[in-house]
Scaffold this motif. Structure first.
Motif, PDB file in Angstrom:
ATOM      1  N   ILE A   1      -5.868   6.239  -7.963  1.00 56.35           N
ATOM      2  CA  ILE A   1      -4.687   6.226  -7.142  1.00 56.35           C
ATOM      3  C   ILE A   1      -3.410   6.084  -8.332  1.00 56.35           C
ATOM      4  O   ILE A   1      -3.571   4.981  -8.852  1.00 56.35           O
TER       5      ILE A   1
ATOM      6  N   ALA B   1       0.181   4.546  -5.053  1.00 57.09           N
ATOM      7  CA  ALA B   1       0.158   3.401  -4.475  1.00 57.09           C
ATOM      8  C   ALA B   1       1.014   2.585  -5.409  1.00 57.09           C
ATOM      9  O   ALA B   1       1.337   2.747  -6.639  1.00 57.09           O
ATOM     10  N   PRO B   2       1.771   1.474  -4.720  1.00 50.45           N
ATOM     11  CA  PRO B   2       1.567   0.845  -3.445  1.00 50.45           C
ATOM     12  C   PRO B   2       2.305   1.510  -2.375  1.00 50.45           C
ATOM     13  O   PRO B   2       3.204   2.492  -2.578  1.00 50.45           O
TER      14      PRO B   2
ATOM     15  N   SER C   1       5.318  -4.839  -1.366  1.00 48.56           N
ATOM     16  CA  SER C   1       4.220  -3.580  -1.666  1.00 48.56           C
ATOM     17  C   SER C   1       2.791  -3.900  -1.362  1.00 48.56           C
ATOM     18  O   SER C   1       2.500  -5.146  -1.701  1.00 48.56           O
TER      19      SER C   1
ATOM     20  N   TYR D   1      -1.323  -2.512  -1.437  1.00 47.00           N
ATOM     21  CA  TYR D   1      -2.113  -1.517  -2.375  1.00 47.00           C
ATOM     22  C   TYR D   1      -3.445  -1.222  -1.575  1.00 47.00           C
ATOM     23  O   TYR D   1      -3.980  -0.307  -1.932  1.00 47.00           O
TER      24      TYR D   1
ATOM     25  N   GLU E   1      -0.353   4.816  -9.965  1.00 48.49           N
ATOM     26  CA  GLU E   1       1.026   3.937  -9.571  1.00 48.49           C
ATOM     27  C   GLU E   1       2.086   4.360 -10.462  1.00 48.49           C
ATOM     28  O   GLU E   1       1.798   5.008 -11.499  1.00 48.49           O
TER      29      GLU E   1
ATOM     30  N   LEU F   1      -3.779   5.702   1.661  1.00 51.01           N
ATOM     31  CA  LEU F   1      -4.609   5.272   0.877  1.00 51.01           C
ATOM     32  C   LEU F   1      -6.326   5.176   0.953  1.00 51.01           C
ATOM     33  O   LEU F   1      -6.728   5.479   0.053  1.00 51.01           O
TER      34      LEU F   1
END
Length: 219
Positions: free
Chosen positions: A24, A91-92, A194, A196, A26, A13
């Motif tokens: 990013i 992500a995550p 999860s 992030y 999701e 990440l």
């Protein structure tokens, strides 16, 4: 040593947040219910890359993360170009485990426990970018990595900050289970943690979530 997992999970990440300020991706979802820290979300279908690993939560997470990260970094073959391709990270990063709950198992982005002791078997997976289909996604060269599709599903979620160990994961899971009872929702899936954020994120800025798959709630 549990913080090693946080560092490893944050590495990929972090690398895509450096340089150009690229968003990013999701997994896509709609919020069905929002109630403070809790949400019921309806996720669209997604493709995941997963690997089975063993050990305690931290060890298994590290081993699984390294293998799937190796796949997205280029240990793969594009089905059309017949060459390696770097896959964007989403992500995550999610760890799926049934150690903290007795709810029956199913599975997104995950480490899934197959046993109830410190040397359990787990499945760790990343969600693949939505631009790919099963036909166009690069194929892993590591035979331990499995690619599969997860159909549209509903997830109950509780959001919280800070670093996470198994004790905190269990405490947040209990909060989410209590909320499910209030909402008369029935859990169908394994507990999923999860995360992030990159590793240098201060604890109170961290976004963590516990996910539980539930029976679909009519709109």
């Amino acid at each position: 040593m549990k913080n090693i997992a946080h560092i490893l999970f944050g590495f990929v990440l972090a690398f895509i947040q450096i340089g150009n300020a690229m968003a990013i991706e999701e997994p896509k979802y709609q919020v069905v219910i929002k109630d403070g820290d809790f949400e019921l979300r309806r996720y669209e279908s997604m493709i995941i890359a997963e690997v089975v690993v063993t050990g305690d939560l931290s060890e298994a997470s590290n081993r699984g993360f390294r293998q799937v990260a190796d796949y997205i970094f280029g240990n793969n073959e594009d089905p059309l170009k017949k060459q390696a391709e770097k896959i964007e990270m989403t992500a995550p990063v999610t760890v799926e485990s049934d150690l903290s709950s007795k709810i029956a198992m199913t599975a997104p982005v995950t480490v899934e426990s197959q046993g109830g002791n410190q040397q359990a078997t787990w499945k760790l997976s990343f969600v693949m970018p939505s631009k790919y289909s099963l036909e166009t996604l690069p194929k892993p060269k590591n035979k331990n990595i499995v690619i599969r599709e997860i159909k549209s599903h509903d997830l109950a979620v509780v959001r919280f900050s800070g670093f996470v160990d198994e004790e905190k994961m269990q405490a947040q899971t209990k909060r989410l289970e209590a909320w499910l009872k209030q909402q008369t929702l029935t859990a169908q899936g394994a507990v999923q943690l999860s995360r992030y954020n990159p590793p240098w994120t201060l604890p109170f800025f961290r976004r963590n979530e516990i996910w539980l798959r539930v029976e679909s709630k009519s709109q």
